[in-house]
Enzyme design. Structure first.
Site, PDB file in Angstrom:
ATOM      1  N   HIS A  44      -1.021  35.367 -15.526  1.00 35.99           N
ATOM      2  CA  HIS A  44      -0.919  36.614 -16.284  1.00 35.99           C
ATOM      3  C   HIS A  44      -0.017  37.599 -15.538  1.00 35.99           C
ATOM      4  O   HIS A  44       0.300  37.402 -14.358  1.00 35.99           O
ATOM      5  CB  HIS A  44      -2.312  37.203 -16.502  1.00 35.99           C
ATOM      6  CG  HIS A  44      -3.103  36.476 -17.552  1.00 35.99           C
ATOM      7  ND1 HIS A  44      -4.353  36.856 -17.950  1.00 35.99           N
ATOM      8  CD2 HIS A  44      -2.798  35.377 -18.298  1.00 35.99           C
ATOM      9  CE1 HIS A  44      -4.788  36.029 -18.891  1.00 35.99           C
ATOM     10  NE2 HIS A  44      -3.863  35.114 -19.120  1.00 35.99           N
ATOM     11  N   GLU A  46      -0.349  40.600 -14.265  1.00 35.83           N
ATOM     12  CA  GLU A  46      -0.836  41.259 -13.040  1.00 35.83           C
ATOM     13  C   GLU A  46      -0.700  40.321 -11.834  1.00 35.83           C
ATOM     14  O   GLU A  46      -0.387  40.761 -10.719  1.00 35.83           O
ATOM     15  CB  GLU A  46      -2.311  41.657 -13.173  1.00 35.83           C
ATOM     16  CG  GLU A  46      -2.632  42.559 -14.345  1.00 35.83           C
ATOM     17  CD  GLU A  46      -2.979  41.802 -15.615  1.00 35.83           C
ATOM     18  OE1 GLU A  46      -2.284  40.810 -15.940  1.00 35.83           O
ATOM     19  OE2 GLU A  46      -3.918  42.196 -16.307  1.00 35.83           O
ATOM     20  N   CYS A  96      -8.120  38.558 -14.426  1.00 32.65           N
ATOM     21  CA  CYS A  96      -7.210  39.431 -13.671  1.00 32.65           C
ATOM     22  C   CYS A  96      -7.979  40.586 -13.026  1.00 32.65           C
ATOM     23  O   CYS A  96      -7.615  41.045 -11.940  1.00 32.65           O
ATOM     24  CB  CYS A  96      -6.126  39.994 -14.579  1.00 32.65           C
ATOM     25  SG  CYS A  96      -4.955  38.743 -15.083  1.00 32.65           S
ATOM     26  N   ALA A 166      18.433  38.189 -48.159  1.00 40.18           N
ATOM     27  CA  ALA A 166      19.827  38.668 -48.150  1.00 40.18           C
ATOM     28  C   ALA A 166      20.226  38.893 -49.595  1.00 40.18           C
ATOM     29  O   ALA A 166      19.914  38.079 -50.470  1.00 40.18           O
ATOM     30  CB  ALA A 166      20.725  37.632 -47.501  1.00 40.18           C
ATOM     31  N   TRP A 185      25.810  31.491 -49.078  1.00 44.24           N
ATOM     32  CA  TRP A 185      25.689  32.470 -47.996  1.00 44.24           C
ATOM     33  C   TRP A 185      26.139  33.853 -48.431  1.00 44.24           C
ATOM     34  O   TRP A 185      27.273  34.055 -48.801  1.00 44.24           O
ATOM     35  CB  TRP A 185      26.474  32.014 -46.764  1.00 44.24           C
ATOM     36  CG  TRP A 185      25.845  30.784 -46.166  1.00 44.24           C
ATOM     37  CD1 TRP A 185      26.393  29.540 -46.095  1.00 44.24           C
ATOM     38  CD2 TRP A 185      24.533  30.683 -45.616  1.00 44.24           C
ATOM     39  NE1 TRP A 185      25.502  28.664 -45.529  1.00 44.24           N
ATOM     40  CE2 TRP A 185      24.345  29.337 -45.222  1.00 44.24           C
ATOM     41  CE3 TRP A 185      23.484  31.587 -45.428  1.00 44.24           C
ATOM     42  CZ2 TRP A 185      23.164  28.888 -44.647  1.00 44.24           C
ATOM     43  CZ3 TRP A 185      22.310  31.127 -44.856  1.00 44.24           C
ATOM     44  CH2 TRP A 185      22.167  29.793 -44.473  1.00 44.24           C
ATOM     45  N   LEU A 219      14.643  25.148 -42.390  1.00 40.86           N
ATOM     46  CA  LEU A 219      13.854  26.251 -41.823  1.00 40.86           C
ATOM     47  C   LEU A 219      13.615  26.145 -40.319  1.00 40.86           C
ATOM     48  O   LEU A 219      12.679  26.730 -39.783  1.00 40.86           O
ATOM     49  CB  LEU A 219      12.498  26.383 -42.553  1.00 40.86           C
ATOM     50  CG  LEU A 219      12.571  26.535 -44.069  1.00 40.86           C
ATOM     51  CD1 LEU A 219      11.168  26.558 -44.671  1.00 40.86           C
ATOM     52  CD2 LEU A 219      13.320  27.801 -44.464  1.00 40.86           C
ATOM     53  N   ARG A 222      17.985  26.718 -35.115  1.00 38.06           N
ATOM     54  CA  ARG A 222      19.128  25.944 -34.593  1.00 38.06           C
ATOM     55  C   ARG A 222      20.162  26.819 -33.890  1.00 38.06           C
ATOM     56  O   ARG A 222      20.779  26.397 -32.928  1.00 38.06           O
ATOM     57  CB  ARG A 222      19.788  25.151 -35.736  1.00 38.06           C
ATOM     58  CG  ARG A 222      18.830  24.193 -36.421  1.00 38.06           C
ATOM     59  CD  ARG A 222      19.482  23.413 -37.540  1.00 38.06           C
ATOM     60  NE  ARG A 222      20.125  24.247 -38.547  1.00 38.06           N
ATOM     61  CZ  ARG A 222      19.479  24.876 -39.535  1.00 38.06           C
ATOM     62  NH1 ARG A 222      18.158  24.796 -39.627  1.00 38.06           N
ATOM     63  NH2 ARG A 222      20.135  25.598 -40.420  1.00 38.06           N
ATOM     64  N   GLY A 301      11.825  32.355 -52.389  1.00 34.52           N
ATOM     65  CA  GLY A 301      12.719  33.271 -53.074  1.00 34.52           C
ATOM     66  C   GLY A 301      12.000  34.526 -53.570  1.00 34.52           C
ATOM     67  O   GLY A 301      10.949  34.900 -53.047  1.00 34.52           O
ATOM     68  N   THR A 304       8.182  34.400 -54.457  1.00 43.34           N
ATOM     69  CA  THR A 304       7.289  34.346 -53.286  1.00 43.34           C
ATOM     70  C   THR A 304       7.250  35.710 -52.596  1.00 43.34           C
ATOM     71  O   THR A 304       6.184  36.219 -52.251  1.00 43.34           O
ATOM     72  CB  THR A 304       7.776  33.254 -52.310  1.00 43.34           C
ATOM     73  OG1 THR A 304       7.890  32.041 -53.044  1.00 43.34           O
ATOM     74  CG2 THR A 304       6.834  33.069 -51.154  1.00 43.34           C
TER      75      THR A 304
END
Ligand code: AOF
Ligand code: ZN
Length: 358
Positions: A44, A46, A96, A166, A185, A219, A222, A301, A304
């Site tokens: 962690h 700390e 911790c 977009a 695109w 999805l 990359r 799309g 959804t």
């Protein structure tokens, strides 16, 4: 505390399901140790800050030039800043709070309380009972905001929801008809790379049947280093062919369907039942919660996205507006939201909205 937050952000995309935490050890207004939580199962924040103080340049300078002669003495006079309450339980790593007490640190400054029921104030109590001076709530809102995913998951029992689409300047997200099974695109390559960064940071990504059939997206992450999110695909009547890219082995896929379908053990394709009659967004969130996904991106799309908007289950929206023009197309979702920021990524603008009613 600002430095703690800055450090904590280095863990974005790797600490999940653990929160982002940064810690700084200070003596006489100098940082003498710092660190952040990197990965579940690893030390962690700390622990890193305290360990770092043993080799830290400022700490070494102080030990050479002041009446303080040992590392132990230095810790006793130092203040430990941490963006989240130190843990009090033994999880994958020891508590911790115990380490802080054992190392002799007497002054602890905390950003916000840990909402994890295993901790939730018990870390602070442990420190106080051991005689430490504890100051809490320093930059509290910023520290909570840092862990918006973790807090939403713990307190609202649902993932943090990002909407993303977009659109063209006319407000279309796609042409009505197209020849090839691939996305058209609208945004530029730089903004698309940013979307891959978002995928690397978040744990789940949701699309509807039409997007899977028409665009055939994979999805995956990359164009940015990191893990691909778990894919959640709405497929009411199991219409998506097994050859679709969402079924490749690059990430797990959860199919949300009303067809009763058994999941084959040890496969990365999981079937989850949903009634589809009402509250679909809420049911998707419950499925994501069951699979421990603390954040999801709703990628499209329009139908959804609109489902999440209409049920008012979303936290932040990323809307890219590209330069290309379409005479006719599928309309972008409709929503009423507060603009948080607007930036240009070359010829594409990015508007980030926040849902103030959540
Ligand atoms: C801290 N400092 O840097 C973090 C904390 O399984 P473990 O042992 O890694 O514990 C995970 C839980 O510990 C996590 O759910 C959260 O409550 C807390 N995270 N606490 O003191 C840290 N990452
Ligand atoms: Zn801890």
């Amino acid at each position: 505390m600002r430095r703690c937050i800055e450090l904590a952000k280095n863990g974005l995309g790797t600490t999940y399901p653990n929160p982002l935490v940064g810690s700084v050890l200070v003596y006489n207004n100098l940082i003498i140790g710092e660190g952040w939580h990197y990965k579940p199962g690893k030390a962690h924040a700390e622990v890193h800050a305290i360990t770092n103080s043993k080799t830290n340049y400022n700490a070494a300078e102080i030990l050479q030039s002041s009446p303080i002669t040992s590392h132990q003495q230095l810790l006793e006079k130092a203040s430990l800043y941490v963006s989240l309450e130190p843990c009090s339980h033994t999880g994958k790593t020891p508590p911790c709070a115990d380490l802080i007490i054992a190392s002799g640190i007497k002054n602890v400054i905390i950003g916000c309380v840990d909402p994890n029921p295993k901790v939730a104030g018990k870390g602070i109590l442990k420190l106080k009972n051991a005689g430490c001076k504890v100051t809490q709530g320093v930059l509290e809102q910023q520290c909570k905001q840092l862990n918006k995913r973790f807090f939403t998951f713990q307190e609202k029992k649902r993932p943090y929801v990002f909407l993303k689409w977009a659109q063209t300047t006319e407000g279309y997200i796609a042409p009505i008809k197209k020849d090839k099974k691939q996305p058209v695109w609208i945004s530029n390559p730089y903004s698309r790379q940013q979307v891959h960064q978002l995928r690397a940071q978040e744990q789940g990504i949701v699309i509807g049947t039409t997007t899977a059939l028409v665009d055939n997206p994979s999805l995956t992450t990359r164009q940015w280093a990191g893990t691909s999110p778990t894919r959640l695909v709405i497929d009411r009547n199991l219409k998506i062919p097994k050859t679709a890219a969402i079924f490749n082995d690059k990430a797990p896929t959860i199919i949300i369907t009303q067809v009763k379908q058994e999941t084959t053990p040890n496969t990365s394709i999981i079937y989850e039942y949903s009634s589809f009659e009402k509250n679909l967004a809420q049911q998707i969130c419950a499925i994501a919660q069951k699979h421990n996904l603390q954040s999801i991106i709703i990628e499209g799309g329009t139908k959804t996205l609109q489902t999440f908007i209409d049920e008012n289950i979303w936290d932040q929206a990323f809307v890219y507006t590209g330069k290309i023009s379409l005479e006719n197309g599928i309309k972008a979702p409709v929503f009423n939201a507060t603009l948080h920021s607007r930036n240009n990524i070359k010829d594409t603008s990015l508007c980030i909205y926040k849902n103030n009613t959540q």
